[in-house]
Enzyme design. Structure first.
Site, PDB file in Angstrom:
ATOM      1  N   ARG A  36       0.717  -1.394   0.125  1.00  0.00           N
ATOM      2  CA  ARG A  36       0.140   0.017  -0.084  1.00  0.00           C
ATOM      3  C   ARG A  36       0.976   1.430  -0.021  1.00  0.00           C
ATOM      4  O   ARG A  36       0.487   2.188  -0.604  1.00  0.00           O
ATOM      5  CB  ARG A  36      -0.972  -0.102   1.250  1.00  0.00           C
ATOM      6  CG  ARG A  36      -1.727  -1.378   1.425  1.00  0.00           C
ATOM      7  CD  ARG A  36      -3.208  -1.138   1.101  1.00  0.00           C
ATOM      8  NE  ARG A  36      -4.084  -2.409   1.756  1.00  0.00           N
ATOM      9  CZ  ARG A  36      -3.922  -3.464   0.911  1.00  0.00           C
ATOM     10  NH1 ARG A  36      -3.355  -3.702  -0.204  1.00  0.00           N
ATOM     11  NH2 ARG A  36      -4.689  -4.528   1.389  1.00  0.00           N
ATOM     12  N   GLU A  71     -12.647 -14.717  10.280  1.00  0.00           N
ATOM     13  CA  GLU A  71     -12.433 -14.217   9.018  1.00  0.00           C
ATOM     14  C   GLU A  71     -12.429 -15.227   7.768  1.00  0.00           C
ATOM     15  O   GLU A  71     -11.071 -15.583   7.481  1.00  0.00           O
ATOM     16  CB  GLU A  71     -11.572 -12.940   8.773  1.00  0.00           C
ATOM     17  CG  GLU A  71     -11.626 -12.279   7.660  1.00  0.00           C
ATOM     18  CD  GLU A  71     -10.499 -11.118   7.608  1.00  0.00           C
ATOM     19  OE1 GLU A  71     -10.119 -10.801   8.475  1.00  0.00           O
ATOM     20  OE2 GLU A  71     -10.456 -10.669   6.460  1.00  0.00           O
ATOM     21  N   LYS A  84     -16.400 -12.198  10.175  1.00  0.00           N
ATOM     22  CA  LYS A  84     -15.872 -11.067   9.750  1.00  0.00           C
ATOM     23  C   LYS A  84     -15.811 -11.563   7.872  1.00  0.00           C
ATOM     24  O   LYS A  84     -14.761 -12.147   7.633  1.00  0.00           O
ATOM     25  CB  LYS A  84     -14.508 -10.454   9.717  1.00  0.00           C
ATOM     26  CG  LYS A  84     -13.825  -9.690   8.946  1.00  0.00           C
ATOM     27  CD  LYS A  84     -12.790  -8.672   9.596  1.00  0.00           C
ATOM     28  CE  LYS A  84     -11.906  -7.999   8.581  1.00  0.00           C
ATOM     29  NZ  LYS A  84     -11.055  -7.115   9.199  1.00  0.00           N
ATOM     30  N   SER A 137     -14.147  -5.233   3.476  1.00  0.00           N
ATOM     31  CA  SER A 137     -14.274  -4.338   2.255  1.00  0.00           C
ATOM     32  C   SER A 137     -13.803  -5.041   0.766  1.00  0.00           C
ATOM     33  O   SER A 137     -14.554  -4.950  -0.085  1.00  0.00           O
ATOM     34  CB  SER A 137     -13.978  -3.112   2.269  1.00  0.00           C
ATOM     35  OG  SER A 137     -12.349  -2.866   2.341  1.00  0.00           O
ATOM     36  N   GLY A 138     -12.636  -5.832   1.123  1.00  0.00           N
ATOM     37  CA  GLY A 138     -12.063  -6.817   0.068  1.00  0.00           C
ATOM     38  C   GLY A 138     -11.954  -6.318  -1.239  1.00  0.00           C
ATOM     39  O   GLY A 138     -12.043  -7.058  -2.198  1.00  0.00           O
ATOM     40  N   GLY A 139     -11.840  -5.181  -1.458  1.00  0.00           N
ATOM     41  CA  GLY A 139     -11.262  -4.466  -2.777  1.00  0.00           C
ATOM     42  C   GLY A 139     -12.325  -3.548  -3.323  1.00  0.00           C
ATOM     43  O   GLY A 139     -12.040  -3.047  -4.667  1.00  0.00           O
ATOM     44  N   ARG A 155      -9.096  -1.075   3.801  1.00  0.00           N
ATOM     45  CA  ARG A 155      -8.871  -0.371   2.523  1.00  0.00           C
ATOM     46  C   ARG A 155     -10.013   0.721   2.602  1.00  0.00           C
ATOM     47  O   ARG A 155      -9.832   1.881   2.077  1.00  0.00           O
ATOM     48  CB  ARG A 155      -8.910  -1.138   1.291  1.00  0.00           C
ATOM     49  CG  ARG A 155      -7.639  -1.773   1.026  1.00  0.00           C
ATOM     50  CD  ARG A 155      -7.225  -2.843   0.029  1.00  0.00           C
ATOM     51  NE  ARG A 155      -8.191  -3.925   0.669  1.00  0.00           N
ATOM     52  CZ  ARG A 155      -8.190  -4.981  -0.048  1.00  0.00           C
ATOM     53  NH1 ARG A 155      -7.771  -5.049  -1.280  1.00  0.00           N
ATOM     54  NH2 ARG A 155      -8.911  -6.187   0.373  1.00  0.00           N
TER      55      ARG A 155
HETATM   56  C1  5MM Z   1      -5.650  -4.885   6.756  1.00  0.00           C
HETATM   57  O1  5MM Z   1      -5.495  -6.185   6.352  1.00  0.00           O
HETATM   58  C2  5MM Z   1      -5.628  -7.413   7.053  1.00  0.00           C
HETATM   59  C3  5MM Z   1      -4.728  -8.163   7.252  1.00  0.00           C
HETATM   60  O2  5MM Z   1      -4.148  -8.767   5.786  1.00  0.00           O
HETATM   61  P1  5MM Z   1      -2.567  -9.642   5.543  1.00  0.00           P
HETATM   62  O3  5MM Z   1      -2.509 -10.385   6.574  1.00  0.00           O
HETATM   63  O4  5MM Z   1      -2.908  -9.725   4.140  1.00  0.00           O
HETATM   64  O5  5MM Z   1      -1.574  -8.276   5.504  1.00  0.00           O
HETATM   65  C4  5MM Z   1      -6.885  -7.974   6.558  1.00  0.00           C
HETATM   66  O6  5MM Z   1      -6.981  -9.166   7.061  1.00  0.00           O
HETATM   67  C5  5MM Z   1      -7.994  -7.271   6.723  1.00  0.00           C
HETATM   68  O7  5MM Z   1      -8.234  -6.869   8.046  1.00  0.00           O
HETATM   69  C6  5MM Z   1      -9.290  -7.501   5.919  1.00  0.00           C
HETATM   70  O8  5MM Z   1      -9.091  -8.166   4.845  1.00  0.00           O
HETATM   71  C7  5MM Z   1     -10.257  -6.323   5.578  1.00  0.00           C
HETATM   72  O9  5MM Z   1      -9.666  -5.588   4.907  1.00  0.00           O
HETATM   73  P2  5MM Z   1     -10.316  -4.773   3.656  1.00  0.00           P
HETATM   74  O10 5MM Z   1      -9.320  -3.912   3.202  1.00  0.00           O
HETATM   75  O11 5MM Z   1     -10.629  -6.181   2.894  1.00  0.00           O
HETATM   76  O12 5MM Z   1     -11.409  -4.042   4.267  1.00  0.00           O
END
Ligand code: 5MM
Length: 342
Positions: free
Chosen positions: A34, A178, A220, A262-264, A295
């Site tokens: 990021r 999750e 989640k 949010s997943g992208g 994100r």
């Molecule tokens: C913030 O990213 C979390 C950890 O991901 P990595 O282990 O790949 O670094 C991830 O679990 C995050 O909490 C969820 O995917 C929610 O993030 P988004 O961006 O999808 O809302």
């Protein structure tokens, strides 16, 4: 010995007054990605500065009741000398911790992943408890593609999630569970529906086998969406309807809260979809339906910050605003006109 009331109190506090969760638990490889996309140096100092910026955002506690941290952040202090966890707690934001050790290649199953981190988890959870966290998070990754996901991948990840959840409850920490079905790929919304339903049913089987108290977890999940390369266009209402139907068919009513990732999706899409779910279906839903976005809350903030002190105030304002819109969507009060007031 589990303390259901303690777990329930933590969950009630996180989601009180229409609030949700901020995921700020990016592992180093993820946050580096990021930062790199925004021209920010990928250093420990920058990660520290960014997490301080988030934790000290004025008014964040109006919309955020819990923040998920990465191990690196949990012992870091702000420039005032306060632990970041203390700053959050003083604002009424409960600190949580990502405890999985990442999604690794699943041997024998090309393109599929298994999340690791169960070894020594009991001891790590005890440490995190003493550091003031009240909840934890473990993310399993399910990829849709040709011939995947396999049942082996879904079951192995569900098994790990259930063993993690049982250990968390033993330690008095609420497990965020999750199982993320990725948006990557060219699959249809129907395929996402089917895979999400299969993953959730496998998960709840395993949670049952491992005696996890469903009243003491937060789920989640992903929303039900067509793959990002599918070219398929679905309306906000279609996505809300598919998501609600999928979860009604697979998530027991004993679960107190669903907090979507949010997943992208863009921040606006994530708000629109969460809002439609709460606005149109609230009466039919047995659970709190909230957010645990990373994100979709952080993106505008990170883009504005660019790693420069001069941009901190603007970046914090954008974070505050995005959190506020997410909380409005949780209540079903979000309107696109609110986007203009950032
Ligand atoms: C913030 O990213 C979390 C950890 O991901 P990595 O282990 O790949 O670094 C991830 O679990 C995050 O909490 C969820 O995917 C929610 O993030 P988004 O961006 O999808 O809302």
């Amino acid at each position: 010995m589990r303390n259901t009331q303690l777990l329930k109190n933590t969950i009630a506090q996180i989601f009180a007054n229409g609030k949700g969760i901020l995921a700020m638990d990016e592992s180093t490889p993820t946050i580096d990605k990021r930062f790199s996309a925004n021209g920010i140096p990928q250093t420990l100092e920058m990660r520290h500065a960014y997490r301080e910026l988030i934790a000290t955002t004025p008014g964040l506690n109006e919309s955020i009741g819990g923040a998920i941290l990465y191990d690196e952040t949990i012992r870091q202090k702000t420039s005032n000398g306060d632990l970041i966890t203390t700053v959050l707690k003083n604002a009424g934001i409960i600190p949580g911790i990502k405890v999985d050790m990442g999604a690794k290649a699943l041997a024998g199953f090309p393109d599929e992943k298994i999340t690791e981190g169960l070894d020594g988890l009991r001891e790590r959870l005890a440490d995190y408890k003493t550091l003031g966290t009240l909840f934890a998070k473990w993310r399993a990754v399910i990829t849709i593609g040709d011939g995947i996901p396999t049942k082996a991948c879904i079951d192995a990840n569900a098994h790990a999630l259930a063993r993690y959840a049982a250990l968390c409850q033993e330690a008095g920490l609420v497990p965020i569970v999750e199982p993320e079905v990725l948006i990557d790929g060219n699959h249809s919304i129907q395929r996402c529906y089917d895979v999400t339903e299969q993953a959730l049913k496998a998960l709840f089987d395993q949670l049952y086998y491992f005696r996890v108290d469903l009243q003491g977890i937060i789920l989640k999940p992903n929303m039900v969406l067509a793959g990002k390369d599918s070219g398929e266009k679905n309306s906000i209402d279609d996505i809300a309807k598919a998501t609600v139907n999928c979860f009604l068919s697979s998530v027991p009513a004993a679960v107190p809260a669903i907090a979507f990732l949010s997943g992208g999706q863009s921040p606006q899409q994530a708000s629109q979809h969460l809002n439609a779910i709460n606005k149109e279906y609230k009466e039919r839903l047995p659970w709190i339906v909230a957010f645990s976005f990373a994100r979709a809350i952080q993106q505008p903030c990170l883009e504005a910050w660019k790693g420069q002190d001069a941009n901190v105030e603007k970046a914090q304002h954008l974070l505050y605003h995005r959190a506020k819109l997410s909380a409005a969507a949780r209540r079903g009060d979000y309107k696109s006109a609110m986007e203009d007031h950032g």
